[in-house]
Design an enzyme around this catalytic site. Sequence first.
Site, mmCIF file in Angstrom:
data_model
loop_
_atom_site.group_PDB
_atom_site.id
_atom_site.type_symbol
_atom_site.label_atom_id
_atom_site.label_comp_id
_atom_site.label_asym_id
_atom_site.label_seq_id
_atom_site.Cartn_x
_atom_site.Cartn_y
_atom_site.Cartn_z
ATOM 1 N N ILE A 17 0.813 -1.225 0.000
ATOM 2 C CA ILE A 17 0.000 0.000 0.000
ATOM 3 C C ILE A 17 0.838 1.262 0.000
ATOM 4 O O ILE A 17 0.288 2.364 -0.001
ATOM 5 C CB ILE A 17 -0.974 0.023 1.202
ATOM 6 C CG1 ILE A 17 -0.206 -0.134 2.530
ATOM 7 C CG2 ILE A 17 -2.035 -1.031 1.066
ATOM 8 C CD1 ILE A 17 -1.104 -0.003 3.754
ATOM 9 N N GLY A 18 2.160 1.147 0.011
ATOM 10 C CA GLY A 18 2.973 2.357 -0.018
ATOM 11 C C GLY A 18 4.449 2.031 -0.134
ATOM 12 O O GLY A 18 4.907 0.959 0.276
ATOM 13 N N GLY A 20 8.445 3.943 0.356
ATOM 14 C CA GLY A 20 9.168 5.094 0.873
ATOM 15 C C GLY A 20 10.655 4.937 0.639
ATOM 16 O O GLY A 20 11.129 3.906 0.156
ATOM 17 N N GLY A 21 11.386 5.979 0.977
ATOM 18 C CA GLY A 21 12.821 5.926 0.782
ATOM 19 C C GLY A 21 13.505 4.959 1.722
ATOM 20 O O GLY A 21 14.613 4.517 1.473
ATOM 21 N N MET A 22 12.828 4.615 2.830
ATOM 22 C CA MET A 22 13.444 3.766 3.847
ATOM 23 C C MET A 22 12.752 2.415 3.968
ATOM 24 O O MET A 22 13.379 1.403 4.267
ATOM 25 C CB MET A 22 13.393 4.509 5.189
ATOM 26 C CG MET A 22 14.044 3.797 6.343
ATOM 27 S SD MET A 22 13.983 4.869 7.807
ATOM 28 C CE MET A 22 14.703 3.791 9.027
ATOM 29 N N ALA A 23 11.452 2.384 3.744
ATOM 30 C CA ALA A 23 10.696 1.157 3.971
ATOM 31 C C ALA A 23 9.514 1.077 3.019
ATOM 32 O O ALA A 23 9.083 2.076 2.447
ATOM 33 C CB ALA A 23 10.206 1.100 5.419
ATOM 34 N N ASN A 24 9.010 -0.145 2.868
ATOM 35 C CA ASN A 24 7.777 -0.383 2.124
ATOM 36 C C ASN A 24 6.689 -0.774 3.115
ATOM 37 O O ASN A 24 6.968 -1.379 4.154
ATOM 38 C CB ASN A 24 7.972 -1.490 1.090
ATOM 39 C CG ASN A 24 9.006 -1.115 0.045
ATOM 40 O OD1 ASN A 24 9.102 0.050 -0.339
ATOM 41 N ND2 ASN A 24 9.777 -2.077 -0.414
ATOM 42 N N ASP A 134 10.336 15.422 11.291
ATOM 43 C CA ASP A 134 9.908 15.313 9.891
ATOM 44 C C ASP A 134 8.404 15.532 9.788
ATOM 45 O O ASP A 134 7.712 14.821 9.066
ATOM 46 C CB ASP A 134 10.289 13.942 9.329
ATOM 47 C CG ASP A 134 10.199 13.906 7.799
ATOM 48 O OD1 ASP A 134 10.284 14.981 7.182
ATOM 49 O OD2 ASP A 134 10.048 12.817 7.241
#
Length: 665
Positions: A17-18, A20-24, A134
Amino acid sequence: METNHILSGRYKIIKPIGEGGMANVYLADDLQTKKQVAIKVLRMDLQSNDDTKRRFQREARASRKLNHPNIVKVFDIGEENGMSYIVMEYVVGMDLKHYIQKYFPIPYQKVIDIMSEILDAVQVAHDHDIIHRDLKPQNIMIDNHDHIKIMDFGIAVALHDNSLTQTNTLLGSVHYLSPEQAKGGMATKQSDIYALGIILYELLTGKVPFEGESAVSIAIKHFQSEIPSVQKFDPRIPQALENVVLHATAKNPKDRYLSAKEMKADIQTSLQKSRANEAKYLPALRDDLDETKIIDVPAKSDLTTPDKKQSRKLAFLKRKRFWLWAGILGLLVILITGIVIGSAKKDVTIPDLSGMSQTQAESTLGDNHLQVGDVAQQHDDNVQKNRVIKTIPNKGMVVKENSRVGLLISLGPKKIEVANYVGKNYTDVAKTLKKLGFTVRKTTVTSNDYAAGQITKQDVPDGKKVIPRDTIITFTVSTGEAVINMRDLTNYTQKSVQDYANENGLNVSFSSAYSDTVEKGLVISQSPSAGTPISREANIKVSLSLGKRPVKPATTTFSKTLTIPYNPVTTSSTSASTSSSTQSSSTSSSSLSSSAQSSGGVQENHVTIFIQDSTHNINTVYKQFPITQDTQVNLSFTVKQNESAYYRIVRDGELIMSDEVQAPQ
């Protein structure tokens, strides 16, 4: 991770569902609690990076400390085959960035309600000495009930975590970065307050205050440029509400709100009439001792204040010194001019000016005894804006001194206007945009309005001009209609069936029937049958039990209608044909006849009726009444199965009608 993979024997992966630069992030079923959860999994290419794993684990530790309705809950953390993961609350809704894009302009009171929930959550984090670092709309979810949930503490900092060291890396998103972070300083609680002020600005205007060609240029604006006025964007915004933005985004952290709680108290009263004439917020005047300054240190002889005479002497010496240097400079100009005029033009090689600013290029040309010719501009993906792409003639060519050299100056990468891709095929669009330099990402959603593979939403609005290589565009793509397996509704009540239909977007119709085996009010049968794949808005039929069929009663009730004729001539004697069984009754009727009175010349007939059934005896009067004309009468009988009924009608003592009657079949 693949669909249907069961993580750690408990979490069944449904779909991604998403990214990211660090994690899925994946949607999963918790097989123990039977609830859906979101699982953040550290990207495989980062699993071997110890620093990244520590940051990922720090997020889990920080988040688990925080228990608040406006903070996404962390249920579990773990590792499987070297793969680190965090199990979190699954929030059905959208991030605040998409919410702003979809619903802007947002009513001021709604903005205040949203900010109040965000501030509550941040205050809880700060109370635990956790700085988010952030805060941005992309890290704030708003569910389908308009409740706020802050997530992603991936770069959060615990103030007491001595294992962290300050670096020059800017981890936060640059559009919401505080001035002190942009300068490379350590983040504080006031840094989060600054980001909250930028979020409030975006809620009120629909955009961020600073844009730029690069992250560095935006960061510089945060500590050099004043926040644009929200009232200039929307003059209806009260000054008190704009003051909340100005107070939160003050350049000096000391001028900002002391806490998120203080900011909430201020914003919640910003629409009150008592603050209608509030003056614009201005931060206190401070000596910025944190900035590096060049300070002129006077000589010891200058430390005392000179008298007027000494001042005039100094002024005179300065003027004298000026004219001396002016004369020397003039002589030099005359000398150089004479040398140039007297010399023949020499050959000069055009220098390499690529990458220089126009000022630098002009200076370099002058140093090489060349003049600036025509200056043109064009877009270039590889040369920074306002820098030289090339010279005309080209570098390395030999020309005469004082020749004119044209400059081609870069306008930077060419911006492309984003089109409306909703309804288009994702594969085709992604292929085209990637060729142009875009970074394309994808999320999926079931949809009844869009076929599988079609784009239902885009996070970069159509019409916006962007630089492709600096732009990440995320598409929401339809997987087609949501398909579910029809549930077994046996023993469901009507309400339970309706709730199931509502939850899954189904249309249900009810019928009823008797059943000797299913309790009254429960489901007897359903269509489609259990396990049949169906889509949203499908029609289902359900039959509910009326209970056992009632037993047919032991007796039957029916009626018969007769017309009794009127006899205008009456007799006082009893009919000789009257049977012995009605003798007494006839005598009584005859007596009534003899006493009958005429009314207006009309003689009454007196009628007596006798019936025999389950509830009446033939020897007992059933009805008795006078008539002056032919009269209809309705006789009601109740009989047991296979039995008959009887009736007799006597008029003025004379039996005129009798019969046996049967119940209709």
